[in-house]
Design a protein around this motif. Structure first.
Motif, PDB file in Angstrom:
ATOM      1  N   SER A   1      -5.275  -3.314   4.777  1.00 26.01           N
ATOM      2  CA  SER A   1      -4.149  -4.285   4.577  1.00 26.01           C
ATOM      3  C   SER A   1      -4.643  -5.785   4.408  1.00 26.01           C
ATOM      4  O   SER A   1      -5.937  -5.992   4.444  1.00 26.01           O
ATOM      5  CB  SER A   1      -3.386  -4.342   5.950  1.00 26.01           C
ATOM      6  OG  SER A   1      -4.318  -4.799   7.117  1.00 26.01           O
ATOM      7  N   ARG A   2      -3.861  -6.349   3.715  1.00 23.62           N
ATOM      8  CA  ARG A   2      -4.096  -8.052   3.503  1.00 23.62           C
ATOM      9  C   ARG A   2      -4.546  -8.773   4.749  1.00 23.62           C
ATOM     10  O   ARG A   2      -4.027  -8.612   5.591  1.00 23.62           O
ATOM     11  CB  ARG A   2      -3.166  -8.625   2.831  1.00 23.62           C
ATOM     12  CG  ARG A   2      -3.262  -9.834   2.259  1.00 23.62           C
ATOM     13  CD  ARG A   2      -1.739 -10.612   1.886  1.00 23.62           C
ATOM     14  NE  ARG A   2      -1.354  -9.992   0.771  1.00 23.62           N
ATOM     15  CZ  ARG A   2      -1.562 -10.156  -0.719  1.00 23.62           C
ATOM     16  NH1 ARG A   2      -2.486 -11.202  -0.692  1.00 23.62           N
ATOM     17  NH2 ARG A   2      -0.964  -9.643  -1.524  1.00 23.62           N
TER      18      ARG A   2
ATOM     19  N   LEU B   1      -4.959   3.902  -8.006  1.00 21.89           N
ATOM     20  CA  LEU B   1      -3.498   3.446  -7.796  1.00 21.89           C
ATOM     21  C   LEU B   1      -2.984   3.905  -9.235  1.00 21.89           C
ATOM     22  O   LEU B   1      -3.125   3.459 -10.308  1.00 21.89           O
ATOM     23  CB  LEU B   1      -3.219   1.837  -7.811  1.00 21.89           C
ATOM     24  CG  LEU B   1      -1.898   1.360  -7.901  1.00 21.89           C
ATOM     25  CD1 LEU B   1      -1.143   2.092  -6.484  1.00 21.89           C
ATOM     26  CD2 LEU B   1      -1.940   0.061  -7.692  1.00 21.89           C
ATOM     27  N   ASP B   2      -1.945   4.656  -9.115  1.00 19.02           N
ATOM     28  CA  ASP B   2      -1.173   5.371 -10.103  1.00 19.02           C
ATOM     29  C   ASP B   2      -2.369   5.636 -11.369  1.00 19.02           C
ATOM     30  O   ASP B   2      -1.889   5.496 -12.654  1.00 19.02           O
ATOM     31  CB  ASP B   2      -0.455   4.533 -10.747  1.00 19.02           C
ATOM     32  CG  ASP B   2       0.986   3.846  -9.685  1.00 19.02           C
ATOM     33  OD1 ASP B   2       1.402   4.985  -8.860  1.00 19.02           O
ATOM     34  OD2 ASP B   2       1.513   2.880  -9.734  1.00 19.02           O
TER      35      ASP B   2
ATOM     36  N   PRO C   1      -2.816  -5.756  -5.722  1.00 19.15           N
ATOM     37  CA  PRO C   1      -1.462  -5.340  -6.285  1.00 19.15           C
ATOM     38  C   PRO C   1      -0.418  -5.480  -5.489  1.00 19.15           C
ATOM     39  O   PRO C   1      -0.456  -5.510  -4.212  1.00 19.15           O
ATOM     40  CB  PRO C   1      -1.679  -3.881  -6.599  1.00 19.15           C
ATOM     41  CG  PRO C   1      -3.185  -3.483  -6.607  1.00 19.15           C
ATOM     42  CD  PRO C   1      -3.602  -4.455  -5.392  1.00 19.15           C
ATOM     43  N   ASP C   2       0.992  -5.567  -6.126  1.00 19.53           N
ATOM     44  CA  ASP C   2       1.984  -5.855  -5.290  1.00 19.53           C
ATOM     45  C   ASP C   2       2.363  -4.824  -4.324  1.00 19.53           C
ATOM     46  O   ASP C   2       2.974  -4.993  -3.195  1.00 19.53           O
ATOM     47  CB  ASP C   2       3.064  -6.357  -6.217  1.00 19.53           C
ATOM     48  CG  ASP C   2       3.046  -7.646  -7.063  1.00 19.53           C
ATOM     49  OD1 ASP C   2       2.380  -8.319  -6.340  1.00 19.53           O
ATOM     50  OD2 ASP C   2       3.528  -7.763  -8.128  1.00 19.53           O
ATOM     51  N   ASP C   3       2.294  -4.019  -4.814  1.00 17.80           N
ATOM     52  CA  ASP C   3       2.545  -2.497  -4.053  1.00 17.80           C
ATOM     53  C   ASP C   3       1.552  -1.517  -3.693  1.00 17.80           C
ATOM     54  O   ASP C   3       0.891  -1.072  -4.796  1.00 17.80           O
ATOM     55  CB  ASP C   3       3.675  -1.728  -4.845  1.00 17.80           C
ATOM     56  CG  ASP C   3       4.159  -0.529  -3.884  1.00 17.80           C
ATOM     57  OD1 ASP C   3       3.897  -0.468  -2.875  1.00 17.80           O
ATOM     58  OD2 ASP C   3       4.995   0.270  -4.544  1.00 17.80           O
ATOM     59  N   LEU C   4       0.941  -1.471  -2.507  1.00 14.77           N
ATOM     60  CA  LEU C   4      -0.329  -0.811  -2.300  1.00 14.77           C
ATOM     61  C   LEU C   4       0.187   0.608  -1.788  1.00 14.77           C
ATOM     62  O   LEU C   4      -0.814   1.542  -1.214  1.00 14.77           O
ATOM     63  CB  LEU C   4      -1.141  -1.434  -1.344  1.00 14.77           C
ATOM     64  CG  LEU C   4      -1.898  -2.584  -1.798  1.00 14.77           C
ATOM     65  CD1 LEU C   4      -2.783  -3.534  -0.617  1.00 14.77           C
ATOM     66  CD2 LEU C   4      -3.077  -2.112  -2.814  1.00 14.77           C
ATOM     67  N   THR C   5       1.486   0.962  -1.680  1.00 16.46           N
ATOM     68  CA  THR C   5       1.838   1.963  -0.838  1.00 16.46           C
ATOM     69  C   THR C   5       1.246   3.387  -1.708  1.00 16.46           C
ATOM     70  O   THR C   5       1.133   4.651  -0.969  1.00 16.46           O
ATOM     71  CB  THR C   5       3.259   2.113  -0.676  1.00 16.46           C
ATOM     72  OG1 THR C   5       4.031   2.078  -2.239  1.00 16.46           O
ATOM     73  CG2 THR C   5       3.761   1.128   0.149  1.00 16.46           C
ATOM     74  N   ARG C   6       1.434   3.300  -2.845  1.00 19.44           N
ATOM     75  CA  ARG C   6       0.647   4.556  -3.868  1.00 19.44           C
ATOM     76  C   ARG C   6      -0.682   4.592  -4.003  1.00 19.44           C
ATOM     77  O   ARG C   6      -1.362   5.514  -4.858  1.00 19.44           O
ATOM     78  CB  ARG C   6       1.354   4.513  -5.405  1.00 19.44           C
ATOM     79  CG  ARG C   6       2.921   4.497  -5.020  1.00 19.44           C
ATOM     80  CD  ARG C   6       3.535   4.900  -6.418  1.00 19.44           C
ATOM     81  NE  ARG C   6       3.391   3.884  -7.221  1.00 19.44           N
ATOM     82  CZ  ARG C   6       3.764   2.606  -7.291  1.00 19.44           C
ATOM     83  NH1 ARG C   6       4.874   2.297  -6.523  1.00 19.44           N
ATOM     84  NH2 ARG C   6       3.734   1.552  -8.298  1.00 19.44           N
TER      85      ARG C   6
END
Length: 734
Positions: free
Chosen positions: A388-389, A596-597, A651-656
């Protein structure tokens, strides 16, 4: 710090393999210098040639390249007000890292001054008491036993003086430390570099003397640290030759030397630094990578050698079987010299090149394909599955008492400043503490009053008794009024001095009790309502309680957070999806990655938060102030943890995103071969004596080649440390 602990790997870096090495020519070591155990393919019997070589042994330890660390700490107990840096920050020598509570240091300094004044005053009075007592005994010197009492008291005086001088010295040292903090309460960087550790204020602001507040690492100065091998366990200082393999090249190394002061302090505290090695040549190391370090010991150079399994015994006679010109075997008596685990020196009875029979149950391969040895990278991955940040300067305010929340004076997202009221808690314990402190003051006053009354009574009784004795003496034929007066005077002096000593102790103790009372009363309205104020600027990121809630001592009340950072905090915990080594973190400077992706995002480890079971790791430091042992407090995390910075930011979205991937084991340009070409042999006389070999192709012959293996395997491959090298051809079973 990495702790290597695979299921098939010993935890210690020491491989514990003692293997012979043989050199041709003038004794120069080569990778193929182990004696050729040659056995022609066409023969059913096993022979090896007699060769010139070296009798000796070898040990291999694993070193990791890590930045040199510099610890920053206070030399006295303090309360930390604020830490200005976070892992990942770059600082220069002299930059301010943190500041402590100067008011608290002033309080400690005043306590030291009071203690020094009390020590000097009580010592002076005690010395006068002792002198007066001796005078009293000397005036009674007619009594023989008084001589012993006088001698004992004089010895006690000498001891008390030494003890007093020692106490004064220690108090002065503490005063100097606190005075320095009062004059300048800032903690400044001792060395330039990357901030890799900061004390977490979550569990409290108090810091013990020499506790690490900030650690700065010099990422341009990498050292080879043989982890888990402390200097008190290291047994290879007397080995003849020491070298490290870096990118396939050999470099001589020596052990880093520690001063006698470091060694003494290590022994006293039973905490020893790791063994580190260094080279005179410039080594191009990579942070986080591992490098094998070799230690060789020589017993005999340029000696004729044969395998130990070729030698037979008949009493004190040693003999071998030599292949003759007709292809048969003839018995040959020999004289032997030095030996090691695999080979024996022959001083008489054999010539170089003769083929000597050895007893072997190993089947020489006749059907095989050729495998050519290459050097390649060898890695075993580890994963951080929770990340986490990291927020800069997050502080959790916890309650010091059991009680009930009266009011919470801030709400989430509020901006707070130092000194702002945060919350009020009603605690009977707070009220009881004030009462108890007051009772202790009253008790001290009462006790002192009783002591003074007792001394006054003794003085009165002694004075009245002295007058009566004086009147009786007037009736004697030869009164000794001078003697009686002297005795009375000395006894009264003793009582007066004892009374002064009691007064000095009372004044000092009363001052301490009053200080404790004032401290307890601060923020307390006398009814148990305690007000808690902010000690830092920041933003309220979480409020965990509301008015009316019952809380226990240590309960979380709220969190105050500084600015968000571009740093990810990574926790190493068990996972159902990844093979995780939970007591292992990335090394500072080590490259890490994140999927990531379908894209791999790279970054660096820039610091550590906790070592899991080794959270209390400390350092031995030597600077211009002397040698100190410093320690890290537990970061408060339940898992090993470290910090990373990604090359292009978070990245803005780390959920993936997947888990953070880093190295558990990492080698570059080493010999890695299929595990299937390695063979194990067990000494039939000692089942614990296990060694390994490969079948090496040497021209038209197949040679049984001993090898030293690492403890590391990955999939179907094994890392080989010694015995074969790039370009060698090995039999691979068809």
């Amino acid at each position: 710090m990495k702790n290597r602990n695979l299921l098939s790997i010993k935890k210690l870096a020491v491989l514990g393999i003692c293997v012979s090495f043989v050199a041709g020519g003038c004794g120069k070591m080569t990778e193929s210098s182990i004696p050729k155990l040659e056995e022609p393919v066409a023969l059913n019997e096993a022979y090896r040639p007699v060769e010139y070589g070296t009798i000796g042994s070898m040990q291999v330890l694993m070193a990791t390249a890590v930045p040199r660390d510099y610890c920053n700490y206070y030399s006295a107990n303090v309360n930390i007000s604020q830490i200005y840096v976070e892992p990942g920050d770059t600082v220069n020598a002299g930059d301010v890292l943190a500041v402590c509570d100067v008011d608290e240091a002033k309080k400690q300094l005043q306590e030291c001054k009071d203690a020094l004044a009390h020590e000097n005053e009580t010592y002076e009075i005690s010395a006068q008491i002792s002198d007066t007592q001796i005078k009293l005994w000397e005036s009674q010197a007619a009594e023989q036993e008084n001589n012993t009492l006088i001698a004992t008291e004089q010895e006690n005086e000498r001891y008390d003086k030494q003890l007093h001088e020692y106490r004064v010295q220690k108090i002065n040292e503490q005063m100097a430390l606190y005075q320095q903090i009062v004059d300048d309460g800032t903690l400044k960087a001792a060395h330039s570099g990357l901030v890799t550790y900061t004390k977490k204020l979550t569990d409290g602001r108090s810091a013990a003397a020499y506790e690490n507040i900030v650690i700065v690492s010099d990422t341009d100065d990498l050292v080879l640290d043989i982890k888990d091998t402390a200097i008190n366990e290291y047994k290879y200082s007397d080995y003849d030759k020491k070298y490290v393999i870096v990118d396939g090249e050999k470099y001589d190394v020596t052990e880093s030397q520690y001063t006698s002061e470091v060694l003494v302090l290590s022994k006293i505290n039973n905490r020893y630094p790791d063994v580190c090695v260094e080279s005179r040549e410039k080594l191009f190391l990579t942070a986080g990578q591992m490098y094998p370090v070799y230690f060789e010991k020589t017993k005999a150079n340029q000696a004729l050698v044969v395998g130990k399994d070729s030698i037979y015994k008949d009493g004190d006679t040693r003999y071998v079987y030599v292949k003759n010109d007709e292809g048969g075997r003839e018995k040959r008596i020999i004289t032997t010299g030095e030996y090691d685990e695999n080979y024996t020196q022959v001083t008489e009875g054999l010539k170089e090149g003769e083929l000597v029979y050895y007893n072997s149950t190993d089947q020489v391969p006749t059907r095989y394909s050729k495998y050519t040895v290459t050097r390649s990278d060898f890695d075993i991955a580890n994963y951080g599955v929770s990340y986490s940040r990291s927020d800069a300067g997050t502080i959790t305010e916890t309650c010091d008492y059991e009680g009930q929340i009266v009011s919470v004076n801030v709400k989430q997202d509020d901006t707070v400043e130092n000194g702002m009221l945060l919350y009020v808690v009603d605690t009977g314990e707070g009220k009881a503490a004030i009462t108890e402190a007051k009772n202790e003051i009253d008790s001290e006053n009462e006790s002192y009053a009783h002591k003074i009354a007792d001394y006054d009574k003794q003085v009165k009784d002694l004075s009245e008794g002295g007058s009566s004795a004086e009147e009786n003496n007037k009736q004697d034929e030869k009164p000794d009024t001078a003697y009686e007066e002297q005795q009375l005077k000395l006894n009264l002096q003793l009582l007066d001095l004892q009374k002064k000593l009691a007064g000095a102790d009372h004044t000092y103790q009363l001052s301490r009790l009053q200080s404790a009372y004032d401290s307890i009363s601060a923020g307390n309205d006398g009814k148990g309502n305690i007000s808690v104020y902010a000690k830092n600027d920041g933003k309220v990121s979480k409020v965990s309680v509301k008015a009316g809630d019952n809380v226990e001592e240590g309960s979380d009340i709220l969190q105050i957070t500084g600015n968000s950072t571009d740093v990810l905090q990574v926790l190493v915990k068990d996972s159902n999806n990844y093979k995780v080594y939970t007591d292992n973190i990335a090394d500072v400077g080590e490259r890490v990655s994140l999927e990531l992706d379908g894209t791999t995002i790279y970054g660096n480890c820039i610091g550590f938060a906790g070592y899991g079971r080794q959270a209390q790791r400390g350092y031995i430091n030597q600077d211009d102030k002397g040698v100190h042992i410093t320690g890290n407090t537990d970061s408060g995390y339940g898992n090993a943890a470290f910090y990373i910075k990604l090359d292009n930011g978070i990245p803005d979205d780390l959920t993936r995103a997947s888990a953070v991937k880093f190295s558990y084991v990492s080698f570059k340009k080493v010999v890695v071969v299929p595990t299937s070409i390695i063979h194990k042999q067990v000494n039939p006389m000692d089942k614990d004596d296990i060694s390994y070999y490969v079948w090496k192709i040497d021209g038209d012959s197949v040679v049984k080649q001993p090898v030293i293996l690492s403890d590391y395997t990955s999939g179907s491959d094994t890392l080989v440390l010694y015995g074969i090298d790039e370009g060698d051809e090995i039999c691979l079973a068809s």
